[in-house]
Design an enzyme around this catalytic site. Structure first.
Site, PDB file in Angstrom:
ATOM      1  N   PHE A 122      53.846  50.507  61.297  1.00  0.00           N
ATOM      2  CA  PHE A 122      52.949  51.003  60.260  1.00  0.00           C
ATOM      3  C   PHE A 122      51.674  50.179  60.348  1.00  0.00           C
ATOM      4  O   PHE A 122      51.704  48.959  60.228  1.00  0.00           O
ATOM      5  CB  PHE A 122      53.569  50.904  58.870  1.00  0.00           C
ATOM      6  N   ASP A 133      45.302  53.152  55.328  1.00  0.00           N
ATOM      7  CA  ASP A 133      45.619  52.371  54.128  1.00  0.00           C
ATOM      8  C   ASP A 133      47.106  52.116  53.978  1.00  0.00           C
ATOM      9  O   ASP A 133      47.952  52.789  54.565  1.00  0.00           O
ATOM     10  CB  ASP A 133      45.154  53.119  52.874  1.00  0.00           C
ATOM     11  N   GLY A 169      41.533  58.929  55.615  1.00  0.00           N
ATOM     12  CA  GLY A 169      41.675  58.016  56.749  1.00  0.00           C
ATOM     13  C   GLY A 169      40.583  58.112  57.799  1.00  0.00           C
ATOM     14  O   GLY A 169      40.187  57.113  58.390  1.00  0.00           O
ATOM     15  N   ASP A 187      51.132  60.894  63.904  1.00  0.00           N
ATOM     16  CA  ASP A 187      52.477  60.321  63.990  1.00  0.00           C
ATOM     17  C   ASP A 187      53.460  61.465  64.281  1.00  0.00           C
ATOM     18  O   ASP A 187      53.643  61.831  65.425  1.00  0.00           O
ATOM     19  CB  ASP A 187      52.786  59.575  62.690  1.00  0.00           C
ATOM     20  N   ARG A 231      41.670  49.907  53.865  1.00  0.00           N
ATOM     21  CA  ARG A 231      40.861  50.879  54.613  1.00  0.00           C
ATOM     22  C   ARG A 231      39.601  50.221  55.176  1.00  0.00           C
ATOM     23  O   ARG A 231      39.152  50.566  56.261  1.00  0.00           O
ATOM     24  CB  ARG A 231      40.441  52.053  53.716  1.00  0.00           C
ATOM     25  N   ASP A 291      42.392  60.135  61.761  1.00  0.00           N
ATOM     26  CA  ASP A 291      42.567  58.708  62.007  1.00  0.00           C
ATOM     27  C   ASP A 291      43.756  58.453  62.935  1.00  0.00           C
ATOM     28  O   ASP A 291      43.656  57.717  63.907  1.00  0.00           O
ATOM     29  CB  ASP A 291      42.735  57.947  60.682  1.00  0.00           C
TER      30      ASP A 291
HETATM   31  P1  IMP Z   1      51.633  62.820  60.607  1.00  0.00           P
HETATM   32  O1  IMP Z   1      51.541  64.008  59.705  1.00  0.00           O
HETATM   33  O2  IMP Z   1      52.966  62.142  60.588  1.00  0.00           O
HETATM   34  O3  IMP Z   1      51.149  63.083  62.023  1.00  0.00           O
HETATM   35  O4  IMP Z   1      50.726  61.696  60.002  1.00  0.00           O
HETATM   36  C1  IMP Z   1      49.379  61.805  59.926  1.00  0.00           C
HETATM   37  C2  IMP Z   1      48.846  61.136  58.674  1.00  0.00           C
HETATM   38  O5  IMP Z   1      49.727  60.160  58.148  1.00  0.00           O
HETATM   39  C3  IMP Z   1      47.583  60.404  59.042  1.00  0.00           C
HETATM   40  O6  IMP Z   1      46.472  61.201  58.744  1.00  0.00           O
HETATM   41  C4  IMP Z   1      47.630  59.162  58.181  1.00  0.00           C
HETATM   42  O7  IMP Z   1      46.918  59.404  56.992  1.00  0.00           O
HETATM   43  C5  IMP Z   1      49.081  58.932  57.878  1.00  0.00           C
HETATM   44  N1  IMP Z   1      49.678  57.866  58.733  1.00  0.00           N
HETATM   45  C6  IMP Z   1      50.484  58.028  59.807  1.00  0.00           C
HETATM   46  N2  IMP Z   1      50.846  56.845  60.343  1.00  0.00           N
HETATM   47  C7  IMP Z   1      50.221  55.910  59.594  1.00  0.00           C
HETATM   48  C8  IMP Z   1      50.179  54.460  59.666  1.00  0.00           C
HETATM   49  O8  IMP Z   1      50.759  53.777  60.527  1.00  0.00           O
HETATM   50  N3  IMP Z   1      49.414  53.838  58.717  1.00  0.00           N
HETATM   51  C9  IMP Z   1      48.732  54.523  57.765  1.00  0.00           C
HETATM   52  N4  IMP Z   1      48.745  55.864  57.665  1.00  0.00           N
HETATM   53  C10 IMP Z   1      49.487  56.559  58.568  1.00  0.00           C
HETATM   54 MG    MG Z   2      44.760  60.880  57.846  1.00  0.00          MG
END
Ligand code: IMP
Ligand code: MG
Length: 191
Positions: A163, A170, A49, A114, A176, A111
């Protein structure tokens, strides 16, 4: 045919334009440069990402009149999502960076954040390798469902609670290369 035509029928709305993203990256570049004045800096991008933001950030730092003494760019590759739209919480290292980071000033470039599991996993792992400093730079912040309290020193833009895709992000490995951030139409997930 133009690739964006294929994409456009599936997009709900644009969230951040190319210009807004560029401005956010330039601001983060100034912050990172001012915090690392005269010091060597390692930008460690998280694939896939953060491919685009890492490159654009490295170039934005190079355009500044003052900043780090030198900049290296490296990548590592993790996976946490599979093809779902919510993180599993289980982060896997697919390809570690082969560069030693001991004694170096490392900025991890992501990128989006969340729930925070990905960055938390990386900061714990990389922190154990004794860098001189370790900070995080995240282009898009989704602060609504944070499950781990992980520090993010450099934040670009706050994403809505959707999302999102584009600019490196992606859905099932597509979108992407969309140059802006957008929200997908909900039927894309349910078909
Ligand atoms: P976390 O572990 O939930 O903080 O998410 C981080 C990873 O999840 C990021 O590096 C992204 O690759 C993916 N991600 C989180 N939210 C989104 C989204 O809305 N669209 C696409 N990828 C996401
Ligand atoms: Mg990522």
């Amino acid at each position: 045919m133009k690739i964006t035509e294929t994409y456009e029928g599936t997009l709900e709305r644009t969230l951040f334009s190319e210009a807004e993203i560029a401005a956010a990256i330039e601001r983060m570049a100034r912050e990172i440069a001012s915090d690392h004045k005269g010091q060597p800096l390692l930008l460690l991008g998280v694939l896939k990402g953060a491919l685009y933001v890492t490159v654009d950030l490295a170039r934005a730092i190079a355009r500044l009149p003052d900043g780090p003494s030198e900049v290296s760019v490296e990548y590592l590759c993790v996976s946490s999502y599979g093809n779902a739209t919510r993180s599993s919480g289980e982060v896997r290292m697919l390809k570690d960076s082969d560069t030693p980071i001991t004694g170096r000033n490392v900025v991890v470039v992501e990128d989006i954040i969340d729930n925070g599991f990905t960055l938390d996993y990386l900061r714990t792992l990389l922190g154990g390798r004794n860098p001189a400093s370790l900070t995080s730079c995240v282009l898009f912040d989704k602060p609504y469902h944070r499950l781990v309290d992980v520090p993010v020193e450099y934040v670009g833009l706050t994403s809505p609670d959707e999302f999102v895709i584009g600019y490196g992000l992606d859905y099932q490995e597509l979108y992407r290369n969309l140059p802006y951030l957008a929200q997908l139409r909900s039927w894309v997930f349910t078909q």
